[in-house]
Design a protein around this motif. Structure first.
Motif, mmCIF file in Angstrom:
data_model
loop_
_atom_site.group_PDB
_atom_site.id
_atom_site.type_symbol
_atom_site.label_atom_id
_atom_site.label_comp_id
_atom_site.label_asym_id
_atom_site.label_seq_id
_atom_site.Cartn_x
_atom_site.Cartn_y
_atom_site.Cartn_z
ATOM 1 N N PHE A 3 -55.989 -104.595 14.224
ATOM 2 C CA PHE A 3 -56.096 -105.027 12.829
ATOM 3 C C PHE A 3 -57.231 -104.310 12.114
ATOM 4 C CE2 PHE A 3 -53.955 -108.633 14.693
ATOM 5 C CZ PHE A 3 -53.310 -109.323 13.670
ATOM 6 N N ASP A 4 -56.955 -103.780 10.937
ATOM 7 C CA ASP A 4 -58.004 -103.551 9.950
ATOM 8 C C ASP A 4 -58.452 -104.929 9.468
ATOM 9 O OD1 ASP A 4 -59.645 -102.327 7.990
ATOM 10 O OD2 ASP A 4 -58.008 -102.401 6.527
ATOM 11 N N ALA B 129 -59.985 -105.203 16.612
ATOM 12 C CA ALA B 129 -60.346 -104.881 15.229
ATOM 13 C C ALA B 129 -60.772 -103.421 15.168
ATOM 14 C CB ALA B 129 -61.482 -105.772 14.746
ATOM 15 N N LEU B 130 -60.273 -102.712 14.176
ATOM 16 C CA LEU B 130 -60.698 -101.335 13.893
ATOM 17 C C LEU B 130 -60.990 -101.284 12.404
ATOM 18 C CD1 LEU B 130 -61.124 -98.371 14.741
ATOM 19 C CD2 LEU B 130 -58.704 -97.978 14.220
ATOM 20 N N SER B 131 -62.276 -101.325 12.047
ATOM 21 C CA SER B 131 -62.610 -101.556 10.642
ATOM 22 C C SER B 131 -63.832 -100.765 10.218
ATOM 23 C CB SER B 131 -62.885 -103.056 10.431
ATOM 24 O OG SER B 131 -63.105 -103.343 9.073
ATOM 25 N N ASN B 132 -63.776 -100.270 8.972
ATOM 26 C CA ASN B 132 -64.953 -99.716 8.331
ATOM 27 C C ASN B 132 -65.769 -100.878 7.781
ATOM 28 O OD1 ASN B 132 -64.054 -97.159 8.885
ATOM 29 N ND2 ASN B 132 -63.392 -96.690 6.800
ATOM 30 N N PHE B 133 -66.895 -101.131 8.420
ATOM 31 C CA PHE B 133 -67.717 -102.297 8.094
ATOM 32 C C PHE B 133 -69.136 -101.972 8.516
ATOM 33 C CE2 PHE B 133 -65.496 -106.495 7.300
ATOM 34 C CZ PHE B 133 -66.554 -107.130 6.654
ATOM 35 N N LYS C 40 -70.930 -95.541 14.018
ATOM 36 C CA LYS C 40 -71.406 -94.455 13.156
ATOM 37 C C LYS C 40 -70.351 -93.367 12.943
ATOM 38 C CE LYS C 40 -76.367 -95.152 13.784
ATOM 39 N NZ LYS C 40 -76.201 -96.561 14.164
ATOM 40 N N THR C 41 -69.139 -93.820 12.832
ATOM 41 C CA THR C 41 -68.022 -92.952 12.445
ATOM 42 C C THR C 41 -66.982 -93.826 11.767
ATOM 43 O OG1 THR C 41 -66.350 -91.387 13.236
ATOM 44 C CG2 THR C 41 -66.927 -93.179 14.716
ATOM 45 N N VAL C 42 -66.347 -93.302 10.732
ATOM 46 C CA VAL C 42 -65.499 -94.135 9.882
ATOM 47 C C VAL C 42 -64.069 -93.611 9.851
ATOM 48 C CG1 VAL C 42 -67.449 -94.807 8.413
ATOM 49 C CG2 VAL C 42 -66.075 -92.826 7.788
ATOM 50 N N LYS C 43 -63.144 -94.544 9.623
ATOM 51 C CA LYS C 43 -61.753 -94.155 9.337
ATOM 52 C C LYS C 43 -61.723 -93.419 8.002
ATOM 53 C CE LYS C 43 -60.470 -98.433 9.371
ATOM 54 N NZ LYS C 43 -59.682 -99.665 9.190
ATOM 55 N N PRO C 44 -60.886 -92.425 7.826
ATOM 56 C CA PRO C 44 -59.807 -91.998 8.726
ATOM 57 C C PRO C 44 -60.169 -90.883 9.703
ATOM 58 C CG PRO C 44 -59.537 -90.919 6.617
ATOM 59 C CD PRO C 44 -60.757 -91.817 6.492
ATOM 60 N N ASP C 45 -61.464 -90.663 9.957
ATOM 61 C CA ASP C 45 -61.834 -89.621 10.914
ATOM 62 C C ASP C 45 -61.246 -89.939 12.292
ATOM 63 O OD1 ASP C 45 -63.880 -88.466 13.051
ATOM 64 O OD2 ASP C 45 -64.055 -87.259 11.233
ATOM 65 N N ASP D 95 -53.081 -101.426 8.625
ATOM 66 C CA ASP D 95 -54.182 -101.099 7.717
ATOM 67 C C ASP D 95 -53.576 -100.983 6.329
ATOM 68 O OD1 ASP D 95 -56.226 -99.358 6.249
ATOM 69 O OD2 ASP D 95 -57.183 -99.436 8.221
ATOM 70 N N ASP D 96 -54.371 -101.292 5.309
ATOM 71 C CA ASP D 96 -53.841 -101.246 3.940
ATOM 72 C C ASP D 96 -53.978 -99.871 3.300
ATOM 73 O OD1 ASP D 96 -56.742 -101.817 3.845
ATOM 74 O OD2 ASP D 96 -56.446 -101.936 1.670
ATOM 75 N N LEU D 97 -54.686 -98.942 3.932
ATOM 76 C CA LEU D 97 -54.914 -97.631 3.325
ATOM 77 C C LEU D 97 -54.049 -96.562 3.997
ATOM 78 C CD1 LEU D 97 -58.785 -97.610 2.832
ATOM 79 C CD2 LEU D 97 -56.989 -98.175 1.174
ATOM 80 N N PRO D 98 -53.226 -95.858 3.221
ATOM 81 C CA PRO D 98 -52.343 -94.838 3.801
ATOM 82 C C PRO D 98 -53.077 -93.776 4.611
ATOM 83 C CG PRO D 98 -51.636 -95.357 1.571
ATOM 84 C CD PRO D 98 -52.950 -96.065 1.770
ATOM 85 N N ALA D 99 -54.276 -93.380 4.178
ATOM 86 C CA ALA D 99 -55.003 -92.345 4.918
ATOM 87 C C ALA D 99 -55.362 -92.812 6.321
ATOM 88 C CB ALA D 99 -56.275 -91.949 4.166
#
Length: 210
Positions: free
Chosen positions: A13-14, A111-115, A143-148, A170-174
């Protein structure tokens, strides 16, 4: 290939706009009025605070830095931290129900989230379900963010599950696009009902679980 060959071994989940609503503009409109909010967001771009703390920078330091640069909006900027628990919310109840339905059926949930580090800790105080994941991959800690690709690689290496057995929403296409490139099963989150229906169609939960 049988359906069982494609069955996910974990659901990922995002968090923002999947499990917790993330539309801070609506809160600021209510607190200060739309015109004041628009002027402040145009001058300050408070979303930059989030982008930087998602990558591991300190929340308090970022807010202080922004407030010093834009003293005319000091009060509003400080509310990005002081009222974070309201800004990051409310919970999206049906999505939360899918999380617990999967857990009751024995499906690992990640969970896989930019937070940010601090912002996630604050949200966890407000939303107890954020402690329910079997594994959490939070960008501020890593210290690394989606969509990397790197944050996806970290998850794969840590959980030991083949990419094609991970189901990610995830709600973001990228963010979905990177997962697709890595061979993950994906679902672009648009509404909690569609996500629930996707899980039901995949045979992972049933309607009465919700």
């Amino acid at each position: 290939m049988s359906n069982n060959d494609l069955r996910p071994k974990a659901v990922v989940f995002d968090i923002g706009n999947v499990l917790i609503r993330w539309h801070p503009e609506d809160h600021f409109d209510r607190w200060f009025g739309r015109s004041r909010r628009r002027a402040m967001f145009a001058a300050v771009d408070p979303h930059e605070i989030n982008h930087r703390m998602d990558a591991g920078e300190d929340f308090h330091t970022l807010v202080q830095e922004k407030a010093a640069k834009h003293p005319e909006y000091k009060h509003e900027i400080e509310m990005w931290l002081d009222r974070w628990k309201e800004l990051a919310g409310p919970a999206i109840d049906l999505s939360v129900a899918t999380l617990f339905a999967l857990k009751r059926r024995g499906m690992p949930v990640f969970a896989l989230s930019n937070f940010g580090v601090t912002s996630f800790a604050l949200s966890e105080q407000e939303h107890a379900f954020l402690s329910a994941f079997d594994k959490r991959y939070i960008s501020g800690h890593l210290k690394t963010v989606k969509p990397d690709h790197r944050i996806y690689e970290i998850l794969e290496g840590d959980c030991g599950i083949a990419p094609d057995r991970l189901l990610f929403t995830d709600d973001l296409p990228a963010n979905i696009a990177t997962a697709d490139k890595r061979g993950w099963q994906t679902h672009l989150f648009e509404t909690p009902r569609r996500w629930a229906d996707h899980l039901i169609a995949a045979g992972l939960i049933e309607e009465h679980d919700l």
